[in-house]
Design a protein around this motif. Structure first.
Motif, mmCIF file in Angstrom:
data_model
loop_
_atom_site.group_PDB
_atom_site.id
_atom_site.type_symbol
_atom_site.label_atom_id
_atom_site.label_comp_id
_atom_site.label_asym_id
_atom_site.label_seq_id
_atom_site.Cartn_x
_atom_site.Cartn_y
_atom_site.Cartn_z
ATOM 1 N N GLU A 63 -12.333 -2.957 -13.618
ATOM 2 C CA GLU A 63 -12.944 -3.357 -14.895
ATOM 3 C C GLU A 63 -14.231 -3.164 -14.954
ATOM 4 O O GLU A 63 -14.867 -2.603 -15.784
ATOM 5 C CB GLU A 63 -12.462 -4.792 -15.328
ATOM 6 C CG GLU A 63 -12.965 -5.156 -16.585
ATOM 7 C CD GLU A 63 -12.675 -6.550 -17.033
ATOM 8 O OE1 GLU A 63 -13.204 -7.005 -18.048
ATOM 9 O OE2 GLU A 63 -11.752 -7.310 -16.413
ATOM 10 N N ASN A 64 -15.038 -3.321 -13.788
ATOM 11 C CA ASN A 64 -16.738 -3.180 -13.731
ATOM 12 C C ASN A 64 -17.094 -2.347 -12.717
ATOM 13 O O ASN A 64 -18.328 -2.257 -12.553
ATOM 14 C CB ASN A 64 -17.243 -4.758 -13.555
ATOM 15 C CG ASN A 64 -16.820 -5.793 -14.904
ATOM 16 O OD1 ASN A 64 -16.983 -5.246 -15.904
ATOM 17 N ND2 ASN A 64 -16.388 -7.042 -14.523
ATOM 18 N N TYR A 65 -16.076 -1.645 -12.030
ATOM 19 C CA TYR A 65 -16.814 -1.034 -10.700
ATOM 20 C C TYR A 65 -15.870 0.240 -10.656
ATOM 21 O O TYR A 65 -14.748 0.429 -10.839
ATOM 22 C CB TYR A 65 -16.628 -1.950 -9.613
ATOM 23 C CG TYR A 65 -17.157 -1.174 -8.351
ATOM 24 C CD1 TYR A 65 -18.313 -0.920 -8.067
ATOM 25 C CD2 TYR A 65 -16.180 -0.596 -7.402
ATOM 26 C CE1 TYR A 65 -18.676 -0.293 -6.939
ATOM 27 C CE2 TYR A 65 -16.630 0.055 -6.240
ATOM 28 C CZ TYR A 65 -17.888 0.323 -5.914
ATOM 29 O OH TYR A 65 -18.370 0.921 -4.848
ATOM 30 N N THR A 66 -16.527 1.341 -10.511
ATOM 31 C CA THR A 66 -16.064 2.841 -10.109
ATOM 32 C C THR A 66 -16.509 3.407 -8.875
ATOM 33 O O THR A 66 -17.888 3.448 -8.907
ATOM 34 C CB THR A 66 -16.068 3.689 -11.374
ATOM 35 O OG1 THR A 66 -15.807 3.240 -12.679
ATOM 36 C CG2 THR A 66 -15.291 5.000 -11.078
ATOM 37 N N SER A 67 -15.594 3.891 -8.028
ATOM 38 C CA SER A 67 -16.138 4.616 -6.759
ATOM 39 C C SER A 67 -15.413 5.907 -6.719
ATOM 40 O O SER A 67 -14.343 5.993 -7.295
ATOM 41 C CB SER A 67 -15.873 3.511 -5.595
ATOM 42 O OG SER A 67 -14.502 3.363 -5.410
ATOM 43 N N GLU A 68 -16.019 6.629 -6.101
ATOM 44 C CA GLU A 68 -15.671 7.998 -5.796
ATOM 45 C C GLU A 68 -15.135 8.077 -4.030
ATOM 46 O O GLU A 68 -16.333 7.798 -3.336
ATOM 47 C CB GLU A 68 -16.654 9.000 -6.178
ATOM 48 C CG GLU A 68 -15.958 10.499 -5.774
ATOM 49 C CD GLU A 68 -16.924 11.685 -6.235
ATOM 50 O OE1 GLU A 68 -16.778 12.155 -7.261
ATOM 51 O OE2 GLU A 68 -18.099 11.747 -5.354
ATOM 52 N N ILE A 69 -14.207 8.334 -3.792
ATOM 53 C CA ILE A 69 -13.897 8.217 -2.323
ATOM 54 C C ILE A 69 -13.401 9.662 -1.922
ATOM 55 O O ILE A 69 -12.491 10.338 -2.597
ATOM 56 C CB ILE A 69 -12.713 7.230 -2.032
ATOM 57 C CG1 ILE A 69 -12.872 5.902 -2.375
ATOM 58 C CG2 ILE A 69 -12.325 7.097 -0.504
ATOM 59 C CD1 ILE A 69 -11.797 4.932 -2.395
ATOM 60 N N SER A 70 -13.960 10.168 -0.870
ATOM 61 C CA SER A 70 -13.658 11.683 -0.370
ATOM 62 C C SER A 70 -13.313 11.567 1.000
ATOM 63 O O SER A 70 -13.749 10.771 1.733
ATOM 64 C CB SER A 70 -14.933 12.510 -0.679
ATOM 65 O OG SER A 70 -15.495 12.479 -1.826
ATOM 66 N N PHE A 71 -12.259 12.340 1.222
ATOM 67 C CA PHE A 71 -11.705 12.347 2.665
ATOM 68 C C PHE A 71 -12.060 13.845 3.172
ATOM 69 O O PHE A 71 -11.791 14.779 2.406
ATOM 70 C CB PHE A 71 -10.431 12.021 2.712
ATOM 71 C CG PHE A 71 -9.767 10.714 2.203
ATOM 72 C CD1 PHE A 71 -9.770 9.735 2.847
ATOM 73 C CD2 PHE A 71 -9.755 10.515 0.713
ATOM 74 C CE1 PHE A 71 -9.344 8.266 2.579
ATOM 75 C CE2 PHE A 71 -9.282 9.303 0.312
ATOM 76 C CZ PHE A 71 -9.246 8.276 1.249
ATOM 77 N N TYR A 72 -12.459 13.788 4.452
ATOM 78 C CA TYR A 72 -12.981 15.115 4.988
ATOM 79 C C TYR A 72 -12.001 15.464 6.302
ATOM 80 O O TYR A 72 -12.099 14.437 7.235
ATOM 81 C CB TYR A 72 -14.299 15.233 5.454
ATOM 82 C CG TYR A 72 -15.113 15.255 4.074
ATOM 83 C CD1 TYR A 72 -15.784 16.211 3.539
ATOM 84 C CD2 TYR A 72 -15.600 13.926 3.560
ATOM 85 C CE1 TYR A 72 -16.574 16.103 2.275
ATOM 86 C CE2 TYR A 72 -16.301 13.658 2.771
ATOM 87 C CZ TYR A 72 -16.856 15.088 1.808
ATOM 88 O OH TYR A 72 -17.578 14.901 0.810
ATOM 89 N N PRO A 73 -11.311 16.420 6.637
ATOM 90 C CA PRO A 73 -10.768 16.548 7.871
ATOM 91 C C PRO A 73 -11.756 16.755 9.084
ATOM 92 O O PRO A 73 -12.820 17.449 8.620
ATOM 93 C CB PRO A 73 -9.792 17.708 7.573
ATOM 94 C CG PRO A 73 -10.697 18.663 6.534
ATOM 95 C CD PRO A 73 -11.378 17.555 5.704
ATOM 96 N N SER A 88 -12.065 22.839 17.463
ATOM 97 C CA SER A 88 -11.104 24.303 17.495
ATOM 98 C C SER A 88 -10.498 24.313 16.282
ATOM 99 O O SER A 88 -11.086 24.350 15.110
ATOM 100 C CB SER A 88 -10.420 24.546 18.649
ATOM 101 O OG SER A 88 -11.207 24.399 19.854
ATOM 102 N N ASP A 89 -9.165 24.584 16.229
ATOM 103 C CA ASP A 89 -8.228 25.005 15.210
ATOM 104 C C ASP A 89 -7.582 23.713 14.715
ATOM 105 O O ASP A 89 -6.682 23.680 13.868
ATOM 106 C CB ASP A 89 -7.613 26.064 15.430
ATOM 107 C CG ASP A 89 -8.155 27.675 15.642
ATOM 108 O OD1 ASP A 89 -9.566 27.505 14.797
ATOM 109 O OD2 ASP A 89 -7.982 28.564 16.039
ATOM 110 N N ALA A 90 -7.654 22.656 15.298
ATOM 111 C CA ALA A 90 -6.850 21.584 15.234
ATOM 112 C C ALA A 90 -7.346 20.267 14.557
ATOM 113 O O ALA A 90 -8.718 20.119 14.751
ATOM 114 C CB ALA A 90 -6.193 21.103 16.410
ATOM 115 N N ILE A 91 -6.614 19.744 13.669
ATOM 116 C CA ILE A 91 -7.215 18.403 12.926
ATOM 117 C C ILE A 91 -7.280 17.420 14.020
ATOM 118 O O ILE A 91 -6.034 16.921 14.135
ATOM 119 C CB ILE A 91 -6.526 18.291 11.777
ATOM 120 C CG1 ILE A 91 -6.831 19.450 10.542
ATOM 121 C CG2 ILE A 91 -7.061 16.995 10.945
ATOM 122 C CD1 ILE A 91 -6.273 19.609 9.375
ATOM 123 N N ILE A 92 -8.283 16.861 14.209
ATOM 124 C CA ILE A 92 -7.946 15.436 15.126
ATOM 125 C C ILE A 92 -8.243 14.162 14.400
ATOM 126 O O ILE A 92 -8.350 13.237 15.275
ATOM 127 C CB ILE A 92 -9.008 15.762 16.242
ATOM 128 C CG1 ILE A 92 -10.441 16.007 15.735
ATOM 129 C CG2 ILE A 92 -8.634 16.816 17.084
ATOM 130 C CD1 ILE A 92 -11.248 15.880 16.969
#
Length: 279
Positions: A9-19, A23-27
């Motif tokens: 109602e009174n608050y808005t947030s932006e949440i971002s997720f970064y991998p 090397s080539d693998a997401i850890i």
């Protein structure tokens, strides 16, 4: 990157997720959150302000149209009564005053007609008329046959169309009328061979309308301003300053373009291009 908005109602947030890569693998995944409450409020306020402004502009245009239209009736009566008075009054000084009244009321009449035309053009939504350019131009000539200077200028009309043109007569009529009136008003009075040529032709996709005259012309320094509302390029101007504005407004409403080529003392060429399918 993945971003989502969480809103309460009174608050808005932006949440971002970064991998997070190794090397080539997401850890792993990094998460970043920021408070955008004020930003969202500002955006919402801006949208509301834009909506209110559009609504206010629409109301203003409607008021101008209705007021101008309502004033045309009494204005015509004043012109008529003044003309009748000139026939019955013999006092020469009174006649001079009546001429002055008539001149002022005719200027006001031109302004009111221009305002009605410019407002009406913006509201037209139907483009279903089979345009007969010859009939339209002849109607304008009939309207101007007793206009000061009309008899002194020679008009040439060349129409060469390969197929019917469907558009809006209510938009095109004022465009044609104002360009013809412009040629009459600003003819070269020092020349005994004043002329204006109207050429209308088409291609597969476009209509081209060219108005050419050998009149007073337009100085290069003001050519980019002549289509502005109420702009008068010369102190000798007898018009309301709405004529070429109405022309441009009408052409743009038909999704077309207009350009002018002119030299002071050498005449002007107005070229209009209109798409054949502007419905």
């Amino acid at each position: 990157v993945f971003t989502e908005i969480e809103q309460s109602e009174n608050y808005t947030s932006e949440i971002s997720f970064y991998p997070i890569f190794n090397s080539d693998a997401i850890i792993g995944t990094a998460c970043y959150s920021r408070d955008i409450t004020e930003k969202k409020k500002s955006e919402e306020q801006l949208r509301k302000s834009e909506s209110d402004l559009k609504s206010a502009n629409k109301d203003l245009e409607s008021f101008i149209y209705r007021a101008s239209h309502d004033l045309l009736g009494p204005q015509s009566s004043i012109i008529g009564l003044t003309n009748v008075s000139k026939l019955e009054i013999t006092d020469q000084k009174a006649k001079i005053y009546l001429d002055m009244i008539l001149l002022s009321t005719k200027k006001l009449d031109d302004t009111l007609i221009g305002l009605v035309q410019s407002m009406a053009i913006k509201d037209i939504s139907k483009f279903e008329d089979d345009i007969n350019f010859k009939s339209m131009i002849d109607d304008v000539f009939d309207r101007f046959q007793f206009y000061d200077g009309f008899s002194k200028i020679k008009f040439e009309v060349n129409i060469n169309l390969s197929e019917p043109f469907i558009s809006s007569r209510l938009i095109l009529q004022p465009v044609i009328q104002n360009l013809i009136e412009n040629a009459i008003k600003y003819q070269n009075v020092t020349s005994n061979k004043a002329m204006a040529r109207i050429s209308i032709s088409d291609t597969e996709n476009e209509i081209m309308i060219v108005f050419e005259d050998n009149g007073m012309g337009i100085d290069s320094s003001i050519q980019d301003k002549v289509f502005d509302v109420y702009y008068k390029g010369t102190q000798k101007s007898k018009g309301s300053g709405l004529g070429l504005y109405i022309v441009k407004t009408g052409v743009e409403r038909l999704q077309g373009n207009i350009r002018v080529e002119s030299k002071a003392g050498m005449g002007s060429v107005f070229t209009i291009t209109l798409p054949k399918n502007n419905r």
